[in-house]
Motif scaffolding. Structure first.
Motif, PDB file in Angstrom:
ATOM      1  N   VAL A  76      10.889 -12.190 -15.405  1.00  0.00           N
ATOM      2  CA  VAL A  76      11.643 -11.929 -14.832  1.00  0.00           C
ATOM      3  C   VAL A  76      11.880 -10.913 -13.687  1.00  0.00           C
ATOM      4  N   ALA A  77       9.912 -10.225 -13.573  1.00  0.00           N
ATOM      5  CA  ALA A  77       9.801  -9.738 -12.372  1.00  0.00           C
ATOM      6  C   ALA A  77      10.316 -11.102 -10.678  1.00  0.00           C
ATOM      7  N   ARG A  78       9.668 -12.022 -11.374  1.00  0.00           N
ATOM      8  CA  ARG A  78      10.080 -13.055  -9.898  1.00  0.00           C
ATOM      9  C   ARG A  78      11.577 -13.764  -9.752  1.00  0.00           C
ATOM     10  N   ALA A  79      12.194 -13.293 -10.780  1.00  0.00           N
ATOM     11  CA  ALA A  79      13.801 -14.085 -11.129  1.00  0.00           C
ATOM     12  C   ALA A  79      14.586 -12.943 -10.433  1.00  0.00           C
ATOM     13  N   ALA A  80      13.873 -11.542  -9.713  1.00  0.00           N
ATOM     14  CA  ALA A  80      14.074 -10.438 -10.338  1.00  0.00           C
ATOM     15  C   ALA A  80      14.016 -10.128  -8.381  1.00  0.00           C
ATOM     16  N   TYR A  81      12.811 -10.578  -8.320  1.00  0.00           N
ATOM     17  CA  TYR A  81      12.236 -10.818  -6.892  1.00  0.00           C
ATOM     18  C   TYR A  81      11.516 -11.838  -6.432  1.00  0.00           C
ATOM     19  N   PRO A  82      12.998 -12.878  -6.022  1.00  0.00           N
ATOM     20  CA  PRO A  82      12.193 -14.120  -5.360  1.00  0.00           C
ATOM     21  C   PRO A  82      12.011 -13.985  -4.036  1.00  0.00           C
ATOM     22  N   ASP A  83      10.688 -14.915  -3.948  1.00  0.00           N
ATOM     23  CA  ASP A  83      10.373 -15.268  -2.876  1.00  0.00           C
ATOM     24  C   ASP A  83      10.863 -16.107  -1.934  1.00  0.00           C
ATOM     25  N   GLY A  84      11.105 -14.954  -0.854  1.00  0.00           N
ATOM     26  CA  GLY A  84      12.169 -15.891   0.455  1.00  0.00           C
ATOM     27  C   GLY A  84      12.550 -15.431   1.295  1.00  0.00           C
ATOM     28  N   SER A  85      12.286 -14.212   1.653  1.00  0.00           N
ATOM     29  CA  SER A  85      13.165 -12.637   2.764  1.00  0.00           C
ATOM     30  C   SER A  85      12.239 -11.561   1.780  1.00  0.00           C
ATOM     31  N   PRO A 118       8.970  -3.442 -10.722  1.00  0.00           N
ATOM     32  CA  PRO A 118       8.732  -4.029 -11.427  1.00  0.00           C
ATOM     33  C   PRO A 118       7.630  -4.392 -12.314  1.00  0.00           C
ATOM     34  N   LEU A 119       8.540  -4.036 -14.254  1.00  0.00           N
ATOM     35  CA  LEU A 119       7.363  -4.164 -14.856  1.00  0.00           C
ATOM     36  C   LEU A 119       5.747  -5.144 -14.992  1.00  0.00           C
ATOM     37  N   LEU A 120       4.885  -5.779 -14.943  1.00  0.00           N
ATOM     38  CA  LEU A 120       4.391  -6.280 -15.840  1.00  0.00           C
ATOM     39  C   LEU A 120       3.068  -5.763 -16.681  1.00  0.00           C
ATOM     40  N   PHE A 121       2.422  -7.175 -17.481  1.00  0.00           N
ATOM     41  CA  PHE A 121       2.066  -5.966 -18.013  1.00  0.00           C
ATOM     42  C   PHE A 121       0.867  -6.612 -18.476  1.00  0.00           C
ATOM     43  N   SER A 122      -0.342  -5.618 -18.760  1.00  0.00           N
ATOM     44  CA  SER A 122      -2.352  -6.175 -19.023  1.00  0.00           C
ATOM     45  C   SER A 122      -2.198  -6.106 -20.539  1.00  0.00           C
ATOM     46  N   ASP A 123      -3.301  -6.918 -20.476  1.00  0.00           N
ATOM     47  CA  ASP A 123      -3.975  -6.948 -21.713  1.00  0.00           C
ATOM     48  C   ASP A 123      -4.992  -6.167 -21.957  1.00  0.00           C
ATOM     49  N   GLY A 124      -4.904  -4.921 -22.449  1.00  0.00           N
ATOM     50  CA  GLY A 124      -6.202  -3.610 -22.195  1.00  0.00           C
ATOM     51  C   GLY A 124      -6.372  -3.223 -20.803  1.00  0.00           C
ATOM     52  N   ALA A 125      -7.574  -4.321 -20.730  1.00  0.00           N
ATOM     53  CA  ALA A 125      -8.822  -3.339 -19.351  1.00  0.00           C
ATOM     54  C   ALA A 125      -8.061  -5.156 -18.408  1.00  0.00           C
ATOM     55  N   LYS A 126      -8.025  -6.494 -19.598  1.00  0.00           N
ATOM     56  CA  LYS A 126      -8.118  -7.559 -18.497  1.00  0.00           C
ATOM     57  C   LYS A 126      -6.439  -8.239 -17.878  1.00  0.00           C
ATOM     58  N   LEU A 127      -5.913  -8.669 -17.305  1.00  0.00           N
ATOM     59  CA  LEU A 127      -4.936  -8.555 -16.645  1.00  0.00           C
ATOM     60  C   LEU A 127      -5.013 -10.412 -17.485  1.00  0.00           C
ATOM     61  N   SER A 133      -0.607 -14.856 -11.947  1.00  0.00           N
ATOM     62  CA  SER A 133       0.355 -15.262 -10.779  1.00  0.00           C
ATOM     63  C   SER A 133       1.033 -14.465 -10.162  1.00  0.00           C
ATOM     64  N   ALA A 134       1.583 -13.956 -11.469  1.00  0.00           N
ATOM     65  CA  ALA A 134       3.424 -13.266 -10.671  1.00  0.00           C
ATOM     66  C   ALA A 134       3.146 -12.429  -8.935  1.00  0.00           C
ATOM     67  N   ILE A 135       1.975 -12.028  -9.531  1.00  0.00           N
ATOM     68  CA  ILE A 135       1.582 -10.902  -8.546  1.00  0.00           C
ATOM     69  C   ILE A 135       1.124 -11.355  -7.297  1.00  0.00           C
ATOM     70  N   ASP A 136       0.742 -12.448  -7.638  1.00  0.00           N
ATOM     71  CA  ASP A 136       0.521 -12.893  -6.422  1.00  0.00           C
ATOM     72  C   ASP A 136       1.619 -14.281  -5.787  1.00  0.00           C
ATOM     73  N   ALA A 137       3.107 -14.500  -6.995  1.00  0.00           N
ATOM     74  CA  ALA A 137       3.809 -14.758  -5.951  1.00  0.00           C
ATOM     75  C   ALA A 137       5.310 -13.573  -5.804  1.00  0.00           C
ATOM     76  N   LEU A 138       4.885 -12.433  -6.170  1.00  0.00           N
ATOM     77  CA  LEU A 138       5.447 -11.726  -5.869  1.00  0.00           C
ATOM     78  C   LEU A 138       4.963 -10.741  -4.723  1.00  0.00           C
ATOM     79  N   LYS A 139       4.164 -10.754  -4.022  1.00  0.00           N
ATOM     80  CA  LYS A 139       3.140 -10.658  -2.703  1.00  0.00           C
ATOM     81  C   LYS A 139       4.258  -8.917  -2.701  1.00  0.00           C
ATOM     82  N   PRO A 140       3.940  -8.006  -4.088  1.00  0.00           N
ATOM     83  CA  PRO A 140       4.504  -7.134  -2.835  1.00  0.00           C
ATOM     84  C   PRO A 140       4.389  -6.712  -1.816  1.00  0.00           C
ATOM     85  N   SER A 141       4.944  -5.765  -0.907  1.00  0.00           N
ATOM     86  CA  SER A 141       4.776  -5.654   0.441  1.00  0.00           C
ATOM     87  C   SER A 141       3.817  -3.752   0.380  1.00  0.00           C
ATOM     88  N   GLY A 142       4.213  -2.823  -0.596  1.00  0.00           N
ATOM     89  CA  GLY A 142       3.976  -1.687  -0.944  1.00  0.00           C
ATOM     90  C   GLY A 142       4.985  -0.763  -1.069  1.00  0.00           C
TER      91      GLY A 142
END
Length: 435
Positions: A76-85, A118-127, A133-142
């Protein structure tokens, strides 16, 4: 709605797929025993089946076809914030433990402006791999509103490497909801004059809040069957004279609790008796600038099973951008819930094909829906019925007209689409009952 399942081995093969002209991003999980919706039926090697049609995409619906909320949230995060611009790029991501549905629900407000995470999930202290993969694709700008943070960590979760992070801490979901409220208040530079209150005991009545929080950024507070937790009391006290909207019927949030809430502001109850009716009641509701007021066509609906707590929450980022719309819940995997069917029929766009004064289809307001869950949660048949109900349709005013091929409500009558381009229907916002 059942509690969030315990952590299990996940199929995180591919968090997303791009399909043709439609943006179709979906987790390919589904549990060890579930068949992936991308697997063609036996004996069917067509390219459409290989790409997931019609389970992933139909004319008017798209689905994240997985049981795994981690994969669903990543897709969902990748679909809502597609890479490209830069315009479509996520400012930040929010990371929450996948065992804490309450905190995940409250954290959906971080997807709203001005934070935009947008929301992403952690498995306890592990991602999990899908989250990484979603974080790598989203490349959040800050996010400027989050102090340039690229990831907001809510509770005790894994920390993504290489990103600027900020943390929201709290001892339990009630404290974390309060801390999220403080965080968004600081980001906006003002305190909200409204608070949405939900049950901490009954997630199936609480999750429709997710889409609204992602759109509005309103704060969420929890109450229990026993009353108002101390952290919630302190949170409500920080919003003097606010309007407190209670989502859910009196059997879920009791009158004794709403009586206590009146100490903090004006209390108004929203929703309906069953989880399905509750979600529809919230979708129809409007009180000033609060509420969806979705009573006419032209919206994007989010649809999940009432047992899929985190899956429903994972859809929230779609309400923060694009074709905003409310979350609806289904009470069966293989039968379309009657209240949902009649609601979608009521907001279905119609037009008069023989009207020479107007190219009706050119000015129509279209409906769409994004579903989550695999075919064991929402069958392909139910998805097809939803697709039909969302379709732009000609109006037939004859006694037998308006048949869309779906069962009627027992009265034996047929109903033409309520809204037309020739004479749009007017709607009345339901008057809330006394808490």
């Amino acid at each position: 709605m059942r509690p969030v399942p315990t952590r299990s081995r996940r199929a995180t093969a591919a968090a997303a797929l791009a399909v043709s002209a439609a943006l179709v991003l979906a987790g390919c999980g589904g549990g060890d025993d579930a068949e992936s919706p991308f697997t063609p039926p036996k004996g069917d090697d067509s390219s459409a089946s290989a790409l997931g049609f019609p389970v992933v995409a139909t004319r008017n619906t798209t689905r994240t076809g997985t049981k795994d909320p981690v994969d669903a949230a990543a897709a969902v995060a990748r679909a809502a914030y597609p890479d490209g611009s830069e315009a479509s790029r996520a400012k930040a991501v929010t990371i929450v433990d996948d065992q804490d549905w309450r905190t995940a629900l409250a954290a959906t407000s971080l997807a709203a402006p001005p934070i935009g995470a947008p929301l992403l999930f952690s498995d306890g202290a592990k991602l999990p791999d899908a989250t990484v993969s979603a974080i790598d694709a989203l490349k959040p700008s800050g996010s400027d509103a989050a102090g340039k943070a690229q990831a907001v960590l809510v509770g005790k979760v894994g920390r993504p490497s290489g990103l600027r992070t900020d943390a929201i801490e709290g001892a339990d979901p009630y404290e974390l909801a309060r801390a999220i409220d403080r965080y968004t208040t600081q980001a906006r530079g003002r305190s909200s004059d409204r608070v949405l209150v939900v049950s901490a005991d009954r997630p199936e009545y609480a999750v429709p809040a997710a889409a609204w929080l992602a759109k509005s950024g309103d704060p969420l507070a929890f109450v229990t069957s026993k009353g108002i937790p101390p952290a919630t009391a302190r949170q409500l006290a920080s919003h003097p004279k606010a309007t407190i909207y209670v989502l859910g019927p009196s059997a879920v949030v009791r009158p004794s609790v709403t009586k206590q809430l009146r100490k903090y502001g004006t209390v108004k109850r929203v929703g309906g008796v069953s989880p399905t009716d509750n979600a529809i009641g919230f979708a129809r509701y409007k009180d000033g600038s609060f509420g969806w007021n979705v009573n006419q066509p032209g919206h994007g609906f989010l649809i999940a099973r009432d047992t899929d707590t985190l899956g429903a929450i994972s859809l929230a980022p779609f309400a923060a951008s694009g074709l905003h719309g409310p979350l609806l819940l289904l009470d069966s995997s293989d039968q379309l819930s009657v209240p949902v069917r009649e609601y979608l029929r009521d907001v279905k766009q119609g037009y008069y094909p023989d009207d020479p004064t107007l190219d009706a289809t050119a000015v129509a307001r279209y409906n769409r829906a994004w579903l989550t869950g695999d075919v064991s949660q929402i069958s392909a048949k139910v998805q097809a019925q939803i697709d039909t109900l969302l379709e732009l349709a000609p109006v037939d005013d004859s006694p037998s007209g308006g048949d869309d091929g779906l069962p009627r409500d027992g009265s034996g009558t047929t109903t033409a689409p309520k809204s037309t381009t020739k004479a749009p229907a007017t709607t009345t916002t339901p008057t809330p009952k006394a808490p």
